[in-house]
Design an enzyme around this catalytic site. Structure first.
Site, PDB file in Angstrom:
ATOM      1  N   ASP A   1      -6.593   9.374   9.980  1.00 29.27           N
ATOM      2  CA  ASP A   1      -5.084   8.835  10.621  1.00 29.27           C
ATOM      3  C   ASP A   1      -4.830   9.262  12.069  1.00 29.27           C
ATOM      4  O   ASP A   1      -4.848  10.474  12.296  1.00 29.27           O
ATOM      5  CB  ASP A   1      -3.796   9.280   9.681  1.00 29.27           C
ATOM      6  CG  ASP A   1      -4.166   8.291   8.228  1.00 29.27           C
ATOM      7  OD1 ASP A   1      -3.888   7.090   8.297  1.00 29.27           O
ATOM      8  OD2 ASP A   1      -4.194   8.707   7.018  1.00 29.27           O
TER       9      ASP A   1
ATOM     10  N   GLU B   1       0.881  -1.101   0.073  1.00 29.76           N
ATOM     11  CA  GLU B   1      -0.082  -0.056  -0.107  1.00 29.76           C
ATOM     12  C   GLU B   1       0.811   1.337  -0.141  1.00 29.76           C
ATOM     13  O   GLU B   1       1.519   1.543   0.997  1.00 29.76           O
ATOM     14  CB  GLU B   1      -0.972  -0.089   1.317  1.00 29.76           C
ATOM     15  CG  GLU B   1      -1.710   1.192   1.347  1.00 29.76           C
ATOM     16  CD  GLU B   1      -2.638   1.166   2.517  1.00 29.76           C
ATOM     17  OE1 GLU B   1      -2.721   0.142   3.385  1.00 29.76           O
ATOM     18  OE2 GLU B   1      -3.349   2.088   2.974  1.00 29.76           O
TER      19      GLU B   1
END
Ligand SMILES: Cc1ncc(COP(=O)(O)O)c(C=O)c1O
Lengths: 401, 271
Positions: B65, B54
């Site tokens: 995040d 990724e």
């Protein structure tokens, strides 16, 4: 050069500022761009709000809180001396006189009542100027809820008085140290926090931003400003409706609530943004904090930090309904500089005995400029929302005086 | 019923093939542009036994995040990273041998336009895409553009996703289903969340598409346990914390090898 987006003639009004279309759309803007972990929580808020808003019991309880606790209705004050100087007839919708010193209390009482009805025991809020945080802390105390408020470190410095007020009201204030350490980052942090506590906490968004249903719900809770002002204008003005309706725009909640009362009239609607935080006037389409709207961005698509002397306007975007109103030409969006806003604050203090919040001073600064350059015709009536009082800004203003 | 492998793209076929050999899948994450020679990390990941990689395209406001990946994104952006530059870097490296999956926030997709964005991914050799702030009900336009460009758009499923919606996510997801292990942001955690096993089991009831568990998986023990429930794991913050602390490709290779071994042991263990 100050930016002015155009009005369009004739003014379209049919159905504008009603319920958004499917999936929370205002024209092409809005939506629910939330991480999957928040989608169910947003759906629950929407279902609860729909049900509550259709329930006369809920409306009655909110109206009672607004009257008995928040001091509504707020007056519509003719600004007599300033009007004479400017050559227009200026009326001020006095949200500075609402409890806690700004319009933010209207939305927060609605959301806190809703949260309690949903069985939540805690409110989460982001705040820039601290006015929404203070209002959230106040409503939480009133209804026996806990409150956690996220605030950028930079804003905690420049709005220290409000940090103290929130703590005094029993709220936890969490400093946000990421990014520009202002409202944008506080909002991101509040969303991150909400993901982990959706079961027992309600995210009390402070403006007409965020994923559906927030832009719609917050506008509905703020529409009391416009509805009251409309009735007050009808009683006060020979014409019944003012020629111009003006409000400052950060995320856009006081403006949305104000405009909602006049959307179906011939009044011209003007939203005033800070020159360095002009999401509606200068933003490009994008997605941030859950909705598709207009945001300040660089050539790579990164959000660029906003800059404003008024912490409550220091946000690089605008609520999706304003993006839509701008697209329709039903409202237009203009900008004023920090200096113009500070000058307007001092002028209002000295002509009318009212110290406005620096956010609200932006709206006034445009009225002063537009009356001066003839954009506001001599003798026209102007209804301006004075969104808050200036106590919180005294230390900022002191440096300028 | 249609055979899902027939419609599957290269990412899904690759992951299925590896899974079907009994291997626990490992997809490490790296923030594009984090260091001048950042693509060296990709080679190290493959050497350590990664099954897909990724690659994060950093965004100024990563609302899903935690601090580690926020910091990694800020660092990369401060170095001048952008979608364009990261994809140019990827286009310049030899074919890594495992699928590359880009992940980013929707604003960066919209900025280029879905079609142009997907075409650019494709030209850079990227074949999968994750957009964590684009939920199922808003994904139609990008899903269509991705399919047209040959990019597999993987959707995220969360412990809070209710039943009919979860089945729809599994059905519409391409490449794999990204199972978010917990109600929270990315970031290392002390233990695998209890919600991980339950979510994976629920997804499996509706699909045999590969299921990768992500968010919070940071140690060999957690990878082993995750491997018991899902087809594999995504490891992001545990990688990026090391990168931010100065770990080079060799250090990351050693770290990921410990996760690889843990996943392999789990697969050898009797079920
Ligand atoms: C007094 C005042 N006015 C205006 C604003 C801007 O918010 P909005 O545009 O949502 O009304 C704020 C925000 O903090 C505020 O405190």
């Amino acid at each position: 050069m100050p930016y002015v987006s155009p009005w369009r003639e004739p003014v379209p009004s049919e159905g504008t500022m009603g319920e958004p279309r499917a999936r929370g759309r205002f024209g092409e803007y809005g939506g629910r761009y939330a991480p999957e972990s928040l989608v169910e929580a947003c759906r629950e808020v929407e279902a609860a709000f729909r049900e509550a808003w259709a329930d006369p019991g809920f409306r009655g309880a909110l109206a009672e809180l607004l009257t008995l606790h928040a001091g509504r209705p707020t007056p519509l004050t003719p600004a007599r001396r300033l009007s004479q100087e400017l050559g227009v007839r200026l009326y001020l919708k006095r949200e500075d006189l609402a409890h806690t010193g700004s319009h933010k209390i209207n939305n927060v009482l609605g959301q806190a009542l809703l949260a309690a009805r949903m069985g939540r025991r805690r409110l989460i809020a982001e705040t820039g100027a601290g006015q929404h945080g203070v209002a959230a802390a106040t409503a939480a105390a009133l209804l026996g809820l806990e409150a956690t408020v996220f605030m950028g470190e930079r804003d905690m410095e420049r709005q220290a008085l409000n940090v103290f007020r929130m703590r005094m009201l029993g709220a936890e204030v969490v400093p946000v140290t990421t990014g520009s350490r202002t409202l944008k980052d506080a909002t991101s942090e509040a969303m991150r926090h909400w993901v982990g506590v959706t079961g027992d906490s309600h995210y009390c968004v402070g403006s007409v931003v965020g994923p559906d249903p927030y832009p719609w719900m917050v506008r509905e809770f703020q529409r009391v400003i416009g509805d009251e002002a409309r009735a007050q204008c009808a009683a006060e003005l020979r014409t019944g409706v003012p020629d111009h309706v003006v409000a400052c725009v950060g995320g856009g909640s006081n403006a949305a609530g104000t405009f909602a009362g006049f959307a179906d009239t011939p009044a011209r609607l003007t939203g005033v943004e800070a020159e360095g935080a002009a999401g509606a006037a200068r933003g490009r389409p994008g997605v941030l904090h859950g909705s598709h709207s207009l945001f300040l961005q660089d050539d790579d698509g990164q959000i660029t930090p906003a800059h404003s002397i008024a912490a409550g306007l220091d946000y690089p975007g605008v609520g999706p309904e304003h993006a839509h109103l701008r697209g329709l030409g039903r409202a237009r969006y203009v900008t004023v500089t920090d200096d113009e806003a500070a000058g307007a604050a001092i002028r209002l203090a000295r002509t009318e005995g009212i110290v406005p919040a620096l956010e609200s001073a932006h709206a006034l600064a445009w009225v002063i400029r537009a009356a001066g350059d003839g954009e506001l015709a001599a003798g026209s009536t102007v209804m301006m929302t004075l969104s808050g009082r200036g106590d919180k800004d005294i230390s900022t203003l002191k440096e300028l005086l | 019923m249609t055979n899902p492998t027939l419609a599957a793209g290269p990412v899904e076929r690759h992951l299925r093939a590896r899974r079907d050999t009994g291997r626990g899948l490992l997809m490490p994450y790296v923030t594009g542009g984090i260091t001048p020679g950042w693509t060296d990390y990709l080679r190290a990941f493959v050497a350590a036994g990664a099954d897909a990689i990724e690659v994060g395209l950093p965004f100024s406001d990563p609302t899903l995040d935690g601090v580690t990946i926020q910091q990694a994104g800020d660092t990369a952006l401060a170095r001048g990273a952008s979608t364009r530059r990261i994809l140019a870097d990827l286009a310049g490296i030899p074919e890594p041998g495992v699928p590359l999956v880009a992940s980013t926030y929707y604003n960066l997709v919209l900025h280029d336009g879905s079609e142009a964005f997907c075409a650019a991914l494709r030209r850079a050799g990227v074949s999968g895409l994750i957009v964590p702030d684009l939920p199922l009900h808003e994904a139609d336009e990008l899903a269509e553009a991705a399919a047209a460009a040959g990019i597999e758009l993987a959707l995220l499923a969360s412990p809070s996703t209710p039943e009919p919606r979860l089945a729809e996510i599994s059905r519409r997801s391409r490449g794999f289903v990204y199972a978010v292990s917990l109600m929270g942001t990315t970031g290392e955690r002390a233990a695998l969340a209890a919600s991980a096993a339950e979510l994976t089991a629920r997804i499996r009831r509706g699909t045999d598409r590969p299921v990768l568990l992500g968010f919070g998986i940071s140690t060999p023990d957690q990878a082993r346990e995750a491997g018991r429930h899902a087809d594999g794991v995504v490891v992001g913050a545990a990688v990026m914390r090391r990168v931010l602390d100065g770990a080079g490709p060799d250090d990351l290779r050693a770290f990921l090898a410990t996760l690889r071994r843990a996943l392999d042991q789990e697969c050898d263990a009797p079920r």
